[in-house]
Design an enzyme around this catalytic site. Structure first.
Site, PDB file in Angstrom:
ATOM      1  CB  CYS A  98       8.881  -1.227 -21.814  1.00 24.42           C
ATOM      2  SG  CYS A  98      10.433   0.322 -21.221  1.00 24.42           S
TER       3      CYS A  98
ATOM      4  CB  CYS B 269      14.747   2.092 -26.101  1.00 25.38           C
ATOM      5  SG  CYS B 269      15.115   2.225 -24.634  1.00 25.38           S
TER       6      CYS B 269
ATOM      7  CB  CYS C 189       3.656  14.184 -17.558  1.00 23.99           C
ATOM      8  SG  CYS C 189       2.434  13.645 -18.791  1.00 23.99           S
TER       9      CYS C 189
ATOM     10  NE  ARG D  56      -1.610  14.358 -22.777  1.00 21.54           N
ATOM     11  CZ  ARG D  56      -0.493  14.376 -21.544  1.00 21.54           C
ATOM     12  NH1 ARG D  56       0.182  13.245 -21.543  1.00 21.54           N
ATOM     13  NH2 ARG D  56       0.120  15.830 -21.435  1.00 21.54           N
TER      14      ARG D  56
ATOM     15  CB  CYS E 265       6.282  17.510 -22.063  1.00 20.67           C
ATOM     16  SG  CYS E 265       5.997  15.634 -21.299  1.00 20.67           S
TER      17      CYS E 265
ATOM     18  CB  CYS F 267       8.536  -0.190 -25.568  1.00 20.50           C
ATOM     19  SG  CYS F 267       9.091   1.192 -26.491  1.00 20.50           S
TER      20      CYS F 267
ATOM     21  CB  CYS G 288       5.512  15.449 -25.849  1.00 20.18           C
ATOM     22  SG  CYS G 288       3.321  16.072 -24.238  1.00 20.18           S
TER      23      CYS G 288
HETATM   24  N1  SAM Z   1      12.146   5.882 -23.202  1.00 21.40           N
HETATM   25  C1  SAM Z   1      11.547   6.504 -22.431  1.00 21.40           C
HETATM   26  C2  SAM Z   1      10.573   5.862 -21.307  1.00 21.40           C
HETATM   27  O1  SAM Z   1      10.210   5.325 -21.157  1.00 21.40           O
HETATM   28  O2  SAM Z   1      10.602   6.685 -19.901  1.00 21.40           O
HETATM   29  C3  SAM Z   1      10.571   7.337 -23.157  1.00 21.40           C
HETATM   30  C4  SAM Z   1       9.605   7.225 -24.124  1.00 21.40           C
HETATM   31  S1  SAM Z   1       8.675   6.007 -23.734  1.00 21.40           S
HETATM   32  C5  SAM Z   1       7.098   5.370 -25.279  1.00 21.40           C
HETATM   33  C6  SAM Z   1       7.041   6.901 -22.555  1.00 21.40           C
HETATM   34  C7  SAM Z   1       5.566   5.759 -22.571  1.00 21.40           C
HETATM   35  O3  SAM Z   1       5.723   5.489 -23.528  1.00 21.40           O
HETATM   36  C8  SAM Z   1       5.844   4.928 -21.465  1.00 21.40           C
HETATM   37  O4  SAM Z   1       6.554   4.782 -20.506  1.00 21.40           O
HETATM   38  C9  SAM Z   1       4.480   3.548 -21.397  1.00 21.40           C
HETATM   39  O5  SAM Z   1       4.170   3.946 -21.065  1.00 21.40           O
HETATM   40  C10 SAM Z   1       4.037   4.258 -23.074  1.00 21.40           C
HETATM   41  N2  SAM Z   1       3.769   3.217 -24.486  1.00 21.40           N
HETATM   42  C11 SAM Z   1       5.054   3.073 -25.083  1.00 21.40           C
HETATM   43  N3  SAM Z   1       4.732   2.213 -25.567  1.00 21.40           N
HETATM   44  C12 SAM Z   1       3.505   1.594 -25.560  1.00 21.40           C
HETATM   45  C13 SAM Z   1       2.036   1.000 -26.181  1.00 21.40           C
HETATM   46  N4  SAM Z   1       2.648   0.425 -27.536  1.00 21.40           N
HETATM   47  N5  SAM Z   1       0.946   1.575 -25.933  1.00 21.40           N
HETATM   48  C14 SAM Z   1       0.869   2.293 -24.912  1.00 21.40           C
HETATM   49  N6  SAM Z   1       1.504   2.797 -24.333  1.00 21.40           N
HETATM   50  C15 SAM Z   1       3.262   3.538 -24.748  1.00 21.40           C
HETATM   51 FE1  SF4 Z   2      13.077   1.962 -23.859  1.00 13.96          FE
HETATM   52 FE2  SF4 Z   2      10.349   1.873 -24.958  1.00 13.96          FE
HETATM   53 FE3  SF4 Z   2      10.610   0.943 -22.611  1.00 13.96          FE
HETATM   54 FE4  SF4 Z   2      11.080   3.616 -23.325  1.00 13.96          FE
HETATM   55  S1  SF4 Z   2       8.607   2.713 -23.037  1.00 13.96           S
HETATM   56  S2  SF4 Z   2      12.678   3.241 -21.955  1.00 13.96           S
HETATM   57  S3  SF4 Z   2      11.288   3.793 -25.318  1.00 13.96           S
HETATM   58  S4  SF4 Z   2      11.772   0.339 -24.562  1.00 13.96           S
END
Ligand code: SAM
Ligand code: SF4
Ligand code: DTB
Length: 336
Positions: free
Chosen positions: A67, A63, A198, A270, A138, A70, A107
């Site tokens: 973040c 990606c 959501c 949730r 979702c 992530c 989802c």
């Molecule tokens: N890429 C898209 C986005 O970021 O909107 C969708 C997938 S992203 C993995 C969805 C959500 O998962 C993130 O906004 C975050 O809140 C949650 N998330 C991701 N990694 C996480 C982690 N290691 N622990 C807890 N929540 C996580």
């Molecule tokens: Fe990409 Fe992970 Fe951020 Fe979603 S949460 S935008 S998958 S880096």
């Protein structure tokens, strides 16, 4: 005003919460806070019911966003193997399995910064196929435009997940490739397309209680409260900037759930990522404090989640059942 009137008033959704008011809720004595949240929970929901969702990563890793929590960001070396967008038939097969395992909502998550028009027809086909199984749908695909949201809605999408993650002040410490306003803009497109929202966040990223209150204030002052409100406990991933974060105290996590229930009383809250490292007792306290949804299935997107048997036993021992189902336990609802 008698106690009953006060409780009913407290259960009505409000959109004018201040951060100071929300911080004051966090500071209530623990049992008082949980009691109030449990009262409000009962005003809108049957507290013995849990909404059951299941996740599938339809496009993993690589990606473009950074973040800090992530595993799927291309900016960090987490050892994750990136994959391309899954085939529609494989997604539908996974959804059938999820349904057989008791999931009510499926989802689909993609490690995208935003959804590209070229991928839209394939994602729409996945959504239509999953919807045709009788599951709620979702998707969480990153940022999107108004027309893209409309196309997903027309394909049969019920919910779009797009989290604000943390309070607006702490947000730039977590991700620098997009802004809070970018997230709010996508959420506006989601609402305008008539999709259910959501939207929630993560605790355990080194944020303060003020930041947690800031997140809940941002959610509670949206033009419409989230329909689903995921509270994630960070799943720490080695290689990410937040991989070494100190875990959040369980009681503080319960406070977060309880305050979410109080400020967004009609949202389905949730108990999201993080159950894998929570005791049964901590999860039960979260349900008492107003959480009424979980992810089921042994995997979230890339990290672990309790398996079906573990959750079936938990729900049976707590006397809880899937939302809307007649039978008392998950295992009976889905058969063996
Ligand atoms: N890429 C898209 C986005 O970021 O909107 C969708 C997938 S992203 C993995 C969805 C959500 O998962 C993130 O906004 C975050 O809140 C949650 N998330 C991701 N990694 C996480 C982690 N290691 N622990 C807890 N929540 C996580
Ligand atoms: Fe990409 Fe992970 Fe951020 Fe979603 S949460 S935008 S998958 S880096
Ligand atoms: C949400 O708030 N939590 C889910 C879902 N929405 C997409 C994702 C949790 C991801 C946990 C880390 C992982 O499995 O990669």
């Amino acid at each position: 005003m008698n106690a009953h009137t006060r409780m009913v008033d407290a259960a009505e959704p409000r959109h004018d919460w201040t951060v100071a008011e929300i911080e004051a809720l966090f500071e209530l004595p623990f049992t008082e806070l949980v009691f109030r949240a449990a009262e409000v929970h009962r005003r809108w929901f049957d507290p013995t019911e849990l909404q059951l969702s299941q996740l599938l990563s339809i496009k993993t890793g690589g990606c473009a966003e950074n973040c800090g929590y992530c595993s799927q960001s291309a900016s960090f070396d987490t050892g994750l193997t990136a994959t391309k967008l899954m085939d529609t038939t494989a997604v539908i097969a996974a959804a059938m399995e999820a349904k057989a395992g008791g999931a009510q909502r499926f989802c689909m998550g993609a490690a995208w910064r935003d959804i590209k028009d070229r991928d839209l027809p394939k994602v729409c086909a996945m959504i239509s196929g999953v919807k045709a199984l009788g599951l709620e749908t979702c998707a969480t695909l990153g940022m999107m435009t108004g027309p893209q949201a409309k196309a997903l809605k027309d394909a049969g999408l019920d919910y779009y997940n797009h989290n604000l993650d943390t309070g607006p002040e702490y947000y730039p410490s977590v991700v620098s490739t997009r802004t809070y306003q970018d997230r709010l803009d996508t959420l506006a497109h989601v609402r305008d397309a008539g999709l259910n929202t959501c939207c929630g966040g993560i605790v355990g990223m080194g944020e303060t209680r003020h930041d947690r209150a800031g997140l809940l204030q941002a959610l509670a002052t949206l033009p419409k409260h989230p329909d689903s409100l995921p509270v994630n406990d960070l799943m720490p991933t080695t290689g990410t900037p937040l991989g070494g974060s100190d875990p959040v105290d369980g009681l503080e996590f319960v406070r977060m759930v309880a305050v979410a229930r109080l400020v967004c009383p009609k949202a389905v809250v949730r108990l999201s990522a993080g159950r894998e490292h929570m005791s049964r007792e901590l999860q039960a306290l979260c349900f008492l404090a107003g959480a009424n949804s979980i992810f089921i299935g042994g995997k979230l997107l890339t990290t672990a989640n309790p398996d079906r048997d573990t959750d079936a036993a938990l729900l049976a021992d707590l006397g809880m059942r899937p939302m809307g189902a007649a039978s008392a336990v998950l295992v009976e609802a889905v058969g063996d």
